[in-house]
Write a protein that holds these residues in place. Sequence first.
Motif, PDB file in Angstrom:
ATOM      1  N   LEU A 152      -9.631  42.502  41.210  1.00 47.56           N
ATOM      2  CA  LEU A 152     -10.678  41.492  41.322  1.00 47.56           C
ATOM      3  C   LEU A 152     -12.066  42.083  41.522  1.00 47.56           C
ATOM      4  CD1 LEU A 152      -8.978  38.885  43.697  1.00 47.56           C
ATOM      5  CD2 LEU A 152      -9.638  38.497  41.321  1.00 47.56           C
ATOM      6  N   ASN A 153     -12.137  43.251  42.119  1.00 47.78           N
ATOM      7  CA  ASN A 153     -13.407  43.836  42.548  1.00 47.78           C
ATOM      8  C   ASN A 153     -14.291  44.185  41.346  1.00 47.78           C
ATOM      9  OD1 ASN A 153     -15.494  45.339  43.685  1.00 47.78           O
ATOM     10  ND2 ASN A 153     -14.152  46.489  45.048  1.00 47.78           N
ATOM     11  N   PRO A 154     -15.479  43.567  41.210  1.00 48.46           N
ATOM     12  CA  PRO A 154     -16.340  43.885  40.073  1.00 48.46           C
ATOM     13  C   PRO A 154     -16.856  45.317  40.085  1.00 48.46           C
ATOM     14  CG  PRO A 154     -17.515  42.542  41.670  1.00 48.46           C
ATOM     15  CD  PRO A 154     -16.082  42.568  42.109  1.00 48.46           C
ATOM     16  N   MET A 155     -16.974  45.920  41.276  1.00 49.32           N
ATOM     17  CA  MET A 155     -17.462  47.294  41.349  1.00 49.32           C
ATOM     18  C   MET A 155     -16.462  48.277  40.751  1.00 49.32           C
ATOM     19  SD  MET A 155     -20.501  47.317  42.481  1.00 49.32           S
ATOM     20  CE  MET A 155     -20.674  49.074  42.822  1.00 49.32           C
ATOM     21  N   VAL A 156     -15.172  47.997  40.881  1.00 49.62           N
ATOM     22  CA  VAL A 156     -14.159  48.863  40.276  1.00 49.62           C
ATOM     23  C   VAL A 156     -14.281  48.804  38.752  1.00 49.62           C
ATOM     24  CG1 VAL A 156     -11.677  49.197  39.944  1.00 49.62           C
ATOM     25  CG2 VAL A 156     -12.584  48.749  42.230  1.00 49.62           C
ATOM     26  N   ALA A 157     -14.394  47.598  38.205  1.00 47.57           N
ATOM     27  CA  ALA A 157     -14.523  47.452  36.755  1.00 47.57           C
ATOM     28  C   ALA A 157     -15.812  48.089  36.241  1.00 47.57           C
ATOM     29  CB  ALA A 157     -14.477  45.983  36.377  1.00 47.57           C
ATOM     30  N   LEU A 158     -16.924  47.881  36.931  1.00 46.98           N
ATOM     31  CA  LEU A 158     -18.194  48.437  36.474  1.00 46.98           C
ATOM     32  C   LEU A 158     -18.228  49.949  36.617  1.00 46.98           C
ATOM     33  CD1 LEU A 158     -20.578  45.707  37.861  1.00 46.98           C
ATOM     34  CD2 LEU A 158     -20.354  46.362  35.456  1.00 46.98           C
ATOM     35  N   LYS A 225     -30.175  38.938  34.997  1.00 49.38           N
ATOM     36  CA  LYS A 225     -30.420  39.838  36.132  1.00 49.38           C
ATOM     37  C   LYS A 225     -29.390  40.959  36.171  1.00 49.38           C
ATOM     38  CE  LYS A 225     -32.433  36.144  38.953  1.00 49.38           C
ATOM     39  NZ  LYS A 225     -32.320  35.360  40.214  1.00 49.38           N
ATOM     40  N   ASP A 226     -28.647  41.122  35.096  1.00 48.37           N
ATOM     41  CA  ASP A 226     -27.580  42.125  34.981  1.00 48.37           C
ATOM     42  C   ASP A 226     -26.459  41.901  35.987  1.00 48.37           C
ATOM     43  OD1 ASP A 226     -28.949  43.305  32.887  1.00 48.37           O
ATOM     44  OD2 ASP A 226     -29.909  44.820  34.140  1.00 48.37           O
ATOM     45  N   GLN A 227     -26.273  40.665  36.430  1.00 48.34           N
ATOM     46  CA  GLN A 227     -25.150  40.325  37.297  1.00 48.34           C
ATOM     47  C   GLN A 227     -23.937  40.014  36.428  1.00 48.34           C
ATOM     48  OE1 GLN A 227     -27.221  38.158  41.098  1.00 48.34           O
ATOM     49  NE2 GLN A 227     -27.356  37.092  39.166  1.00 48.34           N
ATOM     50  N   LEU A 228     -22.774  40.452  36.893  1.00 50.29           N
ATOM     51  CA  LEU A 228     -21.542  40.254  36.132  1.00 50.29           C
ATOM     52  C   LEU A 228     -21.081  38.802  36.247  1.00 50.29           C
ATOM     53  CD1 LEU A 228     -19.330  41.561  34.424  1.00 50.29           C
ATOM     54  CD2 LEU A 228     -18.157  42.177  36.549  1.00 50.29           C
ATOM     55  N   VAL A 229     -21.094  38.093  35.129  1.00 52.40           N
ATOM     56  CA  VAL A 229     -20.686  36.697  35.094  1.00 52.40           C
ATOM     57  C   VAL A 229     -19.189  36.582  34.815  1.00 52.40           C
ATOM     58  CG1 VAL A 229     -20.980  34.500  33.860  1.00 52.40           C
ATOM     59  CG2 VAL A 229     -22.971  35.931  34.384  1.00 52.40           C
ATOM     60  N   ARG A 230     -18.697  37.385  33.879  1.00 52.46           N
ATOM     61  CA  ARG A 230     -17.274  37.323  33.538  1.00 52.46           C
ATOM     62  C   ARG A 230     -16.780  38.712  33.152  1.00 52.46           C
ATOM     63  NH1 ARG A 230     -15.615  32.637  29.672  1.00 52.46           N
ATOM     64  NH2 ARG A 230     -15.899  31.522  31.664  1.00 52.46           N
ATOM     65  N   LEU A 231     -15.536  38.978  33.517  1.00 53.12           N
ATOM     66  CA  LEU A 231     -14.849  40.218  33.194  1.00 53.12           C
ATOM     67  C   LEU A 231     -13.516  39.875  32.541  1.00 53.12           C
ATOM     68  CD1 LEU A 231     -13.946  43.271  33.584  1.00 53.12           C
ATOM     69  CD2 LEU A 231     -13.185  42.553  35.858  1.00 53.12           C
ATOM     70  N   VAL A 232     -13.218  40.507  31.419  1.00 53.38           N
ATOM     71  CA  VAL A 232     -11.892  40.417  30.812  1.00 53.38           C
ATOM     72  C   VAL A 232     -11.387  41.841  30.629  1.00 53.38           C
ATOM     73  CG1 VAL A 232     -10.542  39.750  28.800  1.00 53.38           C
ATOM     74  CG2 VAL A 232     -12.329  38.225  29.648  1.00 53.38           C
ATOM     75  N   ARG A 233     -10.220  42.133  31.212  1.00 56.71           N
ATOM     76  CA  ARG A 233      -9.615  43.471  31.147  1.00 56.71           C
ATOM     77  C   ARG A 233      -8.271  43.344  30.446  1.00 56.71           C
ATOM     78  NH1 ARG A 233     -10.347  45.031  36.167  1.00 56.71           N
ATOM     79  NH2 ARG A 233      -8.816  43.493  36.772  1.00 56.71           N
ATOM     80  N   ALA A 234      -8.088  44.102  29.386  1.00 58.51           N
ATOM     81  CA  ALA A 234      -6.829  44.094  28.635  1.00 58.51           C
ATOM     82  C   ALA A 234      -6.267  45.504  28.624  1.00 58.51           C
ATOM     83  CB  ALA A 234      -7.048  43.597  27.218  1.00 58.51           C
ATOM     84  N   GLY A 235      -5.013  45.634  29.029  1.00 62.28           N
ATOM     85  CA  GLY A 235      -4.369  46.945  29.084  1.00 62.28           C
ATOM     86  C   GLY A 235      -2.894  46.795  29.323  1.00 62.28           C
TER      87      GLY A 235
END
Length: 274
Positions: A152-158, A225-235
């Motif tokens: 869930l953490n956006p910092m991990v994805a970014l 503002k370069d804020q993450l609105v949505r993340l989709v991770r496929a793996g």
Amino acid sequence: MTRARRTAVLALAALLLAGAAGCGSDGAKPPGPSPTPSPSASRTPTGLPSPTDRSPHGVLLSAQLAMDTARRAGYSARFGEDSFSGVLFWAPKTVLRLKRPGSSEQLVILDTTAYRGGDPATAERNAGRHWEKYAAQGGARDIPYGALVDRLNPMVALTAAVAAERPQLIGEETIAEVTVQHYRVTLSSERYAAAQTQLPTARQDALRAGLGSAEVTLDLWLDDKDQLVRLVRAGGQGKDTVTYQDWGGALSVQAPDAADTADMGGAALPPLAS
């Protein structure tokens, strides 16, 4: 003009021209050529975004800084067939509230402690107490349900996105009437996990195992503002979709009332059933 006089005039003219070439209008010598800067003098420090770098990599660095500054957000998520929503704090400590639609059971994580329940079924198991309290099972940096938090953490994805090669700008799109920029990166699960130097080794290993051996594709939508609105991770673990809102807002998560909580001591954390 005699030959001797002509020779003298030519000599004087040459002298005047030499003086003009050696002096500026104020009598000072003109500056020499500027030295070529060394590579180290012109390189932006790693990990620090430049406000003028709007390349895909520069924008992702800026997004990483924006979310690091926000520290918290509301979210809604869908992991495979499982959907839930809540609040997540990723700094300075981990705080999570999770609730599934149509269910009264909740999960609350306050750093190294987890609370599950808030529903009649939990109260029935625990003599009227609606919550169960669990402690983290690992070391000092462990948190309960760390694998869930890291997904869930956006910092991990970014952090993974910044470590990827050749990020792409897909284009401008709209999410919930907000204009966003869509970026995409692809990287190996090994590189994804290895980039997470902020995580303890056990959580990096769990992340690597969860991602599997297939490549990971991250799609990220950023607002103006370069804020993450949505993340989709496929793996390897399937497809995760997380939508964020209220970045850095007045969000709060509290521990349940101690009188309404059953302390489970060193009991193992129950699995997260969808």
